[in-house]
Design a protein around this motif. Structure first.
Motif, PDB file in Angstrom:
ATOM      1  N   GLY A  74       0.823  -1.203   0.000  1.00 24.66           N
ATOM      2  CA  GLY A  74       0.000   0.000   0.000  1.00 24.66           C
ATOM      3  C   GLY A  74       0.858   1.255   0.000  1.00 24.66           C
ATOM      4  N   ASN A  75       0.353   2.297   0.651  1.00 22.79           N
ATOM      5  CA  ASN A  75       1.053   3.583   0.668  1.00 22.79           C
ATOM      6  C   ASN A  75       2.168   3.534   1.726  1.00 22.79           C
ATOM      7  N   GLU A  76       3.418   3.487   1.263  1.00 18.03           N
ATOM      8  CA  GLU A  76       4.543   3.326   2.195  1.00 18.03           C
ATOM      9  C   GLU A  76       5.031   4.662   2.760  1.00 18.03           C
ATOM     10  N   LYS A  77       4.609   5.769   2.117  1.00 21.27           N
ATOM     11  CA  LYS A  77       5.152   7.070   2.553  1.00 21.27           C
ATOM     12  C   LYS A  77       4.860   7.371   4.023  1.00 21.27           C
ATOM     13  N   PRO A  78       3.600   7.162   4.499  1.00 16.50           N
ATOM     14  CA  PRO A  78       3.361   7.457   5.923  1.00 16.50           C
ATOM     15  C   PRO A  78       4.192   6.584   6.863  1.00 16.50           C
ATOM     16  N   ALA A  79       4.529   5.369   6.428  1.00 18.01           N
ATOM     17  CA  ALA A  79       5.350   4.491   7.281  1.00 18.01           C
ATOM     18  C   ALA A  79       6.781   5.040   7.375  1.00 18.01           C
ATOM     19  N   TRP A  80       7.315   5.545   6.256  1.00 14.74           N
ATOM     20  CA  TRP A  80       8.649   6.184   6.297  1.00 14.74           C
ATOM     21  C   TRP A  80       8.597   7.424   7.177  1.00 14.74           C
ATOM     22  N   LEU A  81       7.472   8.167   7.067  1.00 15.84           N
ATOM     23  CA  LEU A  81       7.317   9.366   7.909  1.00 15.84           C
ATOM     24  C   LEU A  81       7.314   8.962   9.387  1.00 15.84           C
ATOM     25  N   ALA A  82       6.612   7.858   9.691  1.00 17.77           N
ATOM     26  CA  ALA A  82       6.553   7.370  11.077  1.00 17.77           C
ATOM     27  C   ALA A  82       7.961   7.054  11.579  1.00 17.77           C
ATOM     28  N   PHE A  83       8.777   6.436  10.720  1.00 17.31           N
ATOM     29  CA  PHE A  83      10.152   6.087  11.097  1.00 17.31           C
ATOM     30  C   PHE A  83      10.942   7.361  11.446  1.00 17.31           C
ATOM     31  N   GLY A  84      10.818   8.372  10.577  1.00 15.78           N
ATOM     32  CA  GLY A  84      11.559   9.624  10.816  1.00 15.78           C
ATOM     33  C   GLY A  84      11.075  10.321  12.073  1.00 15.78           C
ATOM     34  N   LEU A  85       9.747  10.422  12.221  1.00 15.52           N
ATOM     35  CA  LEU A  85       9.201  11.157  13.368  1.00 15.52           C
ATOM     36  C   LEU A  85       9.503  10.448  14.685  1.00 15.52           C
ATOM     37  N   LEU A  86       9.409   9.120  14.687  1.00 16.00           N
ATOM     38  CA  LEU A  86       9.647   8.381  15.936  1.00 16.00           C
ATOM     39  C   LEU A  86      11.087   8.606  16.411  1.00 16.00           C
ATOM     40  N   ASN A  87      12.041   8.501  15.485  1.00 14.97           N
ATOM     41  CA  ASN A  87      13.440   8.660  15.887  1.00 14.97           C
ATOM     42  C   ASN A  87      13.774  10.104  16.243  1.00 14.97           C
ATOM     43  N   LEU A  88      13.153  11.043  15.523  1.00 19.08           N
ATOM     44  CA  LEU A  88      13.328  12.454  15.885  1.00 19.08           C
ATOM     45  C   LEU A  88      12.780  12.682  17.296  1.00 19.08           C
ATOM     46  N   GLY A  89      11.588  12.149  17.551  1.00 28.19           N
ATOM     47  CA  GLY A  89      10.927  12.354  18.850  1.00 28.19           C
ATOM     48  C   GLY A  89      11.730  11.767  20.000  1.00 28.19           C
ATOM     49  N   VAL A  90      12.165  10.519  19.841  1.00 31.74           N
ATOM     50  CA  VAL A  90      12.944   9.875  20.915  1.00 31.74           C
ATOM     51  C   VAL A  90      14.243  10.660  21.139  1.00 31.74           C
ATOM     52  N   GLY A  91      14.872  11.079  20.046  1.00 28.12           N
ATOM     53  CA  GLY A  91      16.127  11.834  20.155  1.00 28.12           C
ATOM     54  C   GLY A  91      15.915  13.149  20.897  1.00 28.12           C
ATOM     55  N   LEU A  92      14.859  13.879  20.543  1.00 21.46           N
ATOM     56  CA  LEU A  92      14.623  15.177  21.190  1.00 21.46           C
ATOM     57  C   LEU A  92      14.328  15.008  22.677  1.00 21.46           C
ATOM     58  N   VAL A  93      13.460  14.032  23.019  1.00 21.51           N
ATOM     59  CA  VAL A  93      13.101  13.844  24.428  1.00 21.51           C
ATOM     60  C   VAL A  93      14.338  13.411  25.227  1.00 21.51           C
ATOM     61  N   ALA A  94      15.128  12.492  24.657  1.00 22.36           N
ATOM     62  CA  ALA A  94      16.321  12.019  25.374  1.00 22.36           C
ATOM     63  C   ALA A  94      17.310  13.175  25.576  1.00 22.36           C
ATOM     64  N   LEU A  95      17.562  13.954  24.524  1.00 20.41           N
ATOM     65  CA  LEU A  95      18.505  15.076  24.655  1.00 20.41           C
ATOM     66  C   LEU A  95      17.998  16.101  25.660  1.00 20.41           C
ATOM     67  N   ALA A  96      16.678  16.380  25.608  1.00 17.51           N
ATOM     68  CA  ALA A  96      16.105  17.384  26.503  1.00 17.51           C
ATOM     69  C   ALA A  96      16.276  16.973  27.963  1.00 17.51           C
ATOM     70  N   THR A  97      16.079  15.664  28.257  1.00 14.46           N
ATOM     71  CA  THR A  97      16.188  15.241  29.659  1.00 14.46           C
ATOM     72  C   THR A  97      17.661  15.113  30.079  1.00 14.46           C
ATOM     73  N   LEU A  98      18.517  14.686  29.161  1.00 13.80           N
ATOM     74  CA  LEU A  98      19.935  14.517  29.525  1.00 13.80           C
ATOM     75  C   LEU A  98      20.628  15.860  29.765  1.00 13.80           C
ATOM     76  N   PHE A  99      20.270  16.859  28.948  1.00  9.92           N
ATOM     77  CA  PHE A  99      20.980  18.136  29.028  1.00  9.92           C
ATOM     78  C   PHE A  99      20.121  19.270  29.565  1.00  9.92           C
ATOM     79  N   SER A 100      19.016  18.919  30.243  1.00  4.32           N
ATOM     80  CA  SER A 100      18.113  19.917  30.844  1.00  4.32           C
ATOM     81  C   SER A 100      17.776  21.039  29.858  1.00  4.32           C
ATOM     82  N   LEU A 101      17.391  20.656  28.659  1.00  2.00           N
ATOM     83  CA  LEU A 101      17.012  21.651  27.652  1.00  2.00           C
ATOM     84  C   LEU A 101      15.620  22.195  27.997  1.00  2.00           C
ATOM     85  N   PRO A 102      15.223  23.321  27.411  1.00  2.00           N
ATOM     86  CA  PRO A 102      13.912  23.892  27.719  1.00  2.00           C
ATOM     87  C   PRO A 102      12.780  22.886  27.459  1.00  2.00           C
TER      88      PRO A 102
END
Ligand code: HEM
Length: 137
Positions: A74-102
């Motif tokens: 089927g339509n694979e584009k949203p699945a690729w988007l999910a891959f990008g967003l999930l890793n971006l999200g985990v990265g941002l949350v982890a960095l924010a908590t590790l380095f006390s970002l805003p």
């Protein structure tokens, strides 16, 4: 295995490694105190293992094995988007908590994770059907 599943599972294994490393350090620190600020690793430990490992592995395997329309996933584009967003999200949350970002950084990370869930559901929804049911029925 499709290319996207390889990427999902490779990224999941990377998060598993990071999460277990942080968890191992925390566990060691509970027995033999190393450095008080190590507790700062706890939110990143949870983030890596829950979203980065568990959720990502489920998405990777789901993309691979959910029913197909003949050979098409089927339509694979949203699945690729999910891959990008999930890793971006985990990265941002982890960095924010590790380095006390805003708090905004964590918030954007969470937003990306919600976006990943929606994008994956958008991809997977038409593939969720009992055996023998075609796309048009
Ligand atoms: C899929 C695997 C895992 C998940 C989802 C996970 C998740 C969590 C969660 C949610 C917490 C917070 C618990 C709380 O605050 O009550 C936690 C704490 C912790 N985890 Fe993990 N964890 C996993 C694997 C591991 C592993 C393999 C280790 C060690 C090598 C580990 C070490 C720790 C330690 C030391 C804590 C702190 C416990 C405390 O508050 O005293 N975790 N983990």
């Amino acid at each position: 295995m499709p290319r996207l599943s390889c990427w999902f599972i490779r990224a999941a294994l990377l998060h598993l490694f990071l999460g277990f490393t942080f968890g191992g350090l925390l566990l060691f620190h509970k027995g033999v105190p190393l450095y008080p600020a190590l507790w700062r690793f706890l939110p990143a430990h949870i983030e890596f293992l829950f979203f980065g490992w568990t959720v990502q592995l489920v998405m990777g395997i789901g993309f691979w094995i959910f029913p197909r329309f003949r050979r098409s996933r089927g339509n694979e584009k949203p699945a690729w988007l999910a891959f990008g967003l999930l890793n971006l999200g985990v990265g941002l949350v982890a960095l924010a908590t590790l380095f006390s970002l805003p708090p905004l950084v964590s918030f954007l990370g969470r937003l990306a994770e919600v976006g990943a869930a929606i994008a994956f559901a958008w991809h997977a929804w038409p593939r969720l059907k009992p055996p023998g049911v075609t796309r048009s029925s």
